[in-house]
Design a protein around this motif. Sequence first.
Motif, PDB file in Angstrom:
ATOM      1  N   ARG A   1       0.757  -1.202  -0.075  1.00  0.00           N
ATOM      2  CA  ARG A   1       0.123  -0.139   0.042  1.00  0.00           C
ATOM      3  C   ARG A   1       0.871   1.235  -0.060  1.00  0.00           C
ATOM      4  N   PRO A   2       0.630   2.357  -0.532  1.00  0.00           N
ATOM      5  CA  PRO A   2       1.345   3.509  -0.700  1.00  0.00           C
ATOM      6  C   PRO A   2       1.877   4.154   0.641  1.00  0.00           C
ATOM      7  N   GLU A   3       0.766   3.765   1.811  1.00  0.00           N
ATOM      8  CA  GLU A   3       1.245   4.476   3.065  1.00  0.00           C
ATOM      9  C   GLU A   3       2.331   3.722   3.730  1.00  0.00           C
ATOM     10  N   TYR A   4       2.204   2.196   3.472  1.00  0.00           N
ATOM     11  CA  TYR A   4       3.364   1.347   3.937  1.00  0.00           C
ATOM     12  C   TYR A   4       4.762   1.739   3.317  1.00  0.00           C
ATOM     13  N   TYR A   5       4.578   1.731   1.877  1.00  0.00           N
ATOM     14  CA  TYR A   5       5.790   1.943   1.241  1.00  0.00           C
ATOM     15  C   TYR A   5       6.360   3.462   1.360  1.00  0.00           C
ATOM     16  N   GLY A   6       5.714   4.481   1.727  1.00  0.00           N
ATOM     17  CA  GLY A   6       6.301   5.779   2.130  1.00  0.00           C
ATOM     18  C   GLY A   6       6.754   5.642   3.383  1.00  0.00           C
ATOM     19  N   ASP A   7       6.105   4.761   4.395  1.00  0.00           N
ATOM     20  CA  ASP A   7       7.366   4.592   5.712  1.00  0.00           C
ATOM     21  C   ASP A   7       8.281   3.993   5.385  1.00  0.00           C
ATOM     22  N   LEU A   8       8.510   2.869   4.621  1.00  0.00           N
ATOM     23  CA  LEU A   8       9.642   2.179   4.313  1.00  0.00           C
ATOM     24  C   LEU A   8      10.626   3.103   3.477  1.00  0.00           C
ATOM     25  N   TYR A   9      10.310   3.751   2.688  1.00  0.00           N
ATOM     26  CA  TYR A   9      11.071   4.681   2.022  1.00  0.00           C
ATOM     27  C   TYR A   9      11.692   5.646   3.069  1.00  0.00           C
ATOM     28  N   ARG A  10      10.969   6.289   3.931  1.00  0.00           N
ATOM     29  CA  ARG A  10      11.701   7.212   4.969  1.00  0.00           C
ATOM     30  C   ARG A  10      12.705   6.383   5.671  1.00  0.00           C
ATOM     31  N   ARG A  11      12.607   5.083   5.870  1.00  0.00           N
ATOM     32  CA  ARG A  11      13.520   4.320   6.632  1.00  0.00           C
ATOM     33  C   ARG A  11      14.750   4.053   5.705  1.00  0.00           C
ATOM     34  N   TYR A  12      14.281   3.323   4.755  1.00  0.00           N
ATOM     35  CA  TYR A  12      15.590   3.000   4.010  1.00  0.00           C
ATOM     36  C   TYR A  12      16.403   4.034   3.255  1.00  0.00           C
ATOM     37  N   GLN A  13      15.779   5.197   3.013  1.00  0.00           N
ATOM     38  CA  GLN A  13      16.652   6.311   2.247  1.00  0.00           C
ATOM     39  C   GLN A  13      17.646   6.801   3.358  1.00  0.00           C
ATOM     40  N   THR A  14      17.090   6.818   4.882  1.00  0.00           N
ATOM     41  CA  THR A  14      18.309   7.095   6.030  1.00  0.00           C
ATOM     42  C   THR A  14      19.611   6.423   5.852  1.00  0.00           C
ATOM     43  N   TYR A  15      19.511   5.376   5.353  1.00  0.00           N
ATOM     44  CA  TYR A  15      21.001   4.637   5.439  1.00  0.00           C
ATOM     45  C   TYR A  15      21.580   4.744   3.820  1.00  0.00           C
ATOM     46  N   ILE A  16      21.103   5.628   2.957  1.00  0.00           N
ATOM     47  CA  ILE A  16      21.745   5.805   1.758  1.00  0.00           C
ATOM     48  C   ILE A  16      22.738   6.965   2.079  1.00  0.00           C
ATOM     49  N   ARG A  17      23.941   6.762   2.591  1.00  0.00           N
ATOM     50  CA  ARG A  17      24.723   7.748   3.249  1.00  0.00           C
ATOM     51  C   ARG A  17      25.444   8.390   1.888  1.00  0.00           C
ATOM     52  N   ASN A  18      25.725   9.745   2.171  1.00  0.00           N
ATOM     53  CA  ASN A  18      26.382  10.550   1.165  1.00  0.00           C
ATOM     54  C   ASN A  18      27.873  10.545   1.598  1.00  0.00           C
ATOM     55  N   TYR A  19      28.501   9.738   1.405  1.00  0.00           N
ATOM     56  CA  TYR A  19      30.028   9.266   1.841  1.00  0.00           C
ATOM     57  C   TYR A  19      30.870  10.553   1.364  1.00  0.00           C
ATOM     58  N   ASP A  20      30.657  10.764  -0.084  1.00  0.00           N
ATOM     59  CA  ASP A  20      31.377  12.022  -0.587  1.00  0.00           C
ATOM     60  C   ASP A  20      30.097  13.262  -0.743  1.00  0.00           C
ATOM     61  N   ARG A  21      30.564  14.344   0.119  1.00  0.00           N
ATOM     62  CA  ARG A  21      29.421  15.350   0.367  1.00  0.00           C
ATOM     63  C   ARG A  21      29.318  16.187  -1.029  1.00  0.00           C
ATOM     64  N   GLU A  22      30.520  16.134  -1.899  1.00  0.00           N
ATOM     65  CA  GLU A  22      30.606  16.912  -3.015  1.00  0.00           C
ATOM     66  C   GLU A  22      29.798  16.016  -4.227  1.00  0.00           C
ATOM     67  N   LYS A  23      29.392  15.054  -4.010  1.00  0.00           N
ATOM     68  CA  LYS A  23      28.778  14.051  -4.955  1.00  0.00           C
ATOM     69  C   LYS A  23      27.512  13.280  -4.432  1.00  0.00           C
ATOM     70  N   PRO A  24      26.512  13.888  -3.922  1.00  0.00           N
ATOM     71  CA  PRO A  24      25.522  13.416  -2.979  1.00  0.00           C
ATOM     72  C   PRO A  24      24.829  12.577  -4.076  1.00  0.00           C
ATOM     73  N   VAL A  25      23.962  11.444  -3.420  1.00  0.00           N
ATOM     74  CA  VAL A  25      23.352  10.410  -4.066  1.00  0.00           C
ATOM     75  C   VAL A  25      21.866  11.091  -4.288  1.00  0.00           C
ATOM     76  N   TYR A  26      21.393  10.931  -5.656  1.00  0.00           N
ATOM     77  CA  TYR A  26      20.112  11.530  -6.072  1.00  0.00           C
ATOM     78  C   TYR A  26      19.201  10.450  -5.614  1.00  0.00           C
ATOM     79  N   LYS A  27      18.150  10.509  -4.592  1.00  0.00           N
ATOM     80  CA  LYS A  27      17.348   9.660  -4.155  1.00  0.00           C
ATOM     81  C   LYS A  27      16.046   9.496  -4.612  1.00  0.00           C
ATOM     82  N   ILE A  28      15.619   8.343  -5.346  1.00  0.00           N
ATOM     83  CA  ILE A  28      14.658   8.462  -6.075  1.00  0.00           C
ATOM     84  C   ILE A  28      13.697   7.437  -5.333  1.00  0.00           C
ATOM     85  N   ALA A  29      12.333   8.135  -4.878  1.00  0.00           N
ATOM     86  CA  ALA A  29      11.174   7.246  -4.394  1.00  0.00           C
ATOM     87  C   ALA A  29      10.340   6.384  -5.520  1.00  0.00           C
ATOM     88  N   CYS A  30       9.801   5.429  -5.162  1.00  0.00           N
ATOM     89  CA  CYS A  30       9.122   4.528  -6.154  1.00  0.00           C
ATOM     90  C   CYS A  30       7.592   5.249  -6.372  1.00  0.00           C
TER      91      CYS A  30
END
Length: 498
Positions: free
Chosen positions: A182-211
Amino acid sequence: MAKLYVNPKVKKGHLNPELQGHFSEHLGRCIYEGIYVGENSDIPNVNGMRTDVVEALKEIHVPVLRWPGGCFADEYHWKDGIGPKEGRKKMINTHWGGVVEDNSFGTHEFMELCRQVGCKTYINGNVGSGTVQEMSEWVEYMTFEGVSPMADLRKKNGHEEAWTVDYFGVGNENWGCGGNMRPEYYGDLYRRYQTYIRNYDREKPVYKIACGANAGDYHWTDKVLETTFDHGRGFMNGLSLHYYTVPGDWGKKGSALEFDEKEYYRTLKATLKMEELIKRHGAIMDQYDPEKKIGMVIDEWGTWYDVEPGTNPGFLYQQNTMRDALVAGINLNLFNKNCDRVKMANIAQMVNVLQSVLLTDGKRMVKTPTWYAFHMYQVHQDAELVESFVETREVGQEEENKVPNLTESVSQSQDGKLHLTLTNLSLDEAEDIESIFADSQVKAVKGTVLTGKMQAHNTFDEPDQVHEEAFSAITVKEDRISFTIPACSVLHLEVELA
């Protein structure tokens, strides 16, 4: 005579090169045989990548490539595809054909492919059957330069330096094959998962795309944004949208080669629905993001027909005609005209699957009509959209499937030249056009055209039946040009102003 009005002084937005992006999935013969043949193949290759395919992709300046899926992404576990190939796990590709996936093409091979093509990287992570830890460790493996377990593992596997991950998709089609959420469930998962997609190189941040949504599922768009935006907008850069042009229904989609005039126009009518989807999903996004900081990412689009007779139905192999070139031209014009919201688009798929730009058969390779459309449109990459409008009339045989005869977009490249791309959707009528350039004088014009019968296509025995040709039948007079665009054609004109 139709009028095409162009105002070079009014710029409407920037055309990201990524509007002409591509998509490759572990599906059929897209990766294996199509792109990757292995280092020991007698097909010419560099580090396993087909030389002919890489060179053809470089010709159209592929700006970004999405991988490993698609539905495959949410059953893909990245650690199965690293290390010595003889030790990599084998698995059954349950989504596509039930064949054995030996994982010989993994993270290192994808990054090598992008290096050879010269394009940006778009990685799609596994939310459907994967864990937060798995996704987090993949990003660390690819992008962390220092000392850590995953960086050390990458170095052990032969790549000392970190790579750049330009784009990262958090799951794929999670409303369907990615978990039936369900979209609400995915939205919560997105908030959680994207937290751990770290920008190890601050000059090249990862562009995060939600489903994002499937076609006209506006409820999904609204609820995903509602669920994520009550926490702010800082962690979402893009929201995806998937839409395929299907002339029939999903049970019987129609043939890629055997179709009549009614089905031709039905296909183009279905393609033009893309504009409605962009506008309506965009209006929902505007409610949460009026400043348009979040990009719409149409990372799966293209025609989807019944597979070619005699081929594995799970491999989605289809031929490619002038009809498909027009579908490409229509969509690329629409992406240009909506560049204020649309920031990336990825045709499905690159080789041997659905609306491919290339087809392969053993050592042979052929460029499809869609490849030529991309070759003509590459002039728009990194250009500025220019205000334009063309007069149209309806064509077609069934009232409910009539379409405007013309579509267009115009840009100005960094060297100051204007680029006009037009499609004539009429099967039997050329169109006389007078293009007027506001407050400008035309100095020179040249062009190329792609045209042919609606079923015209290239085969391995006749690879040049459809190809781009010079177009010079243009009259220049002060602030305007006149020309005739052939029926069933894609046209590019380069205009130099005085």
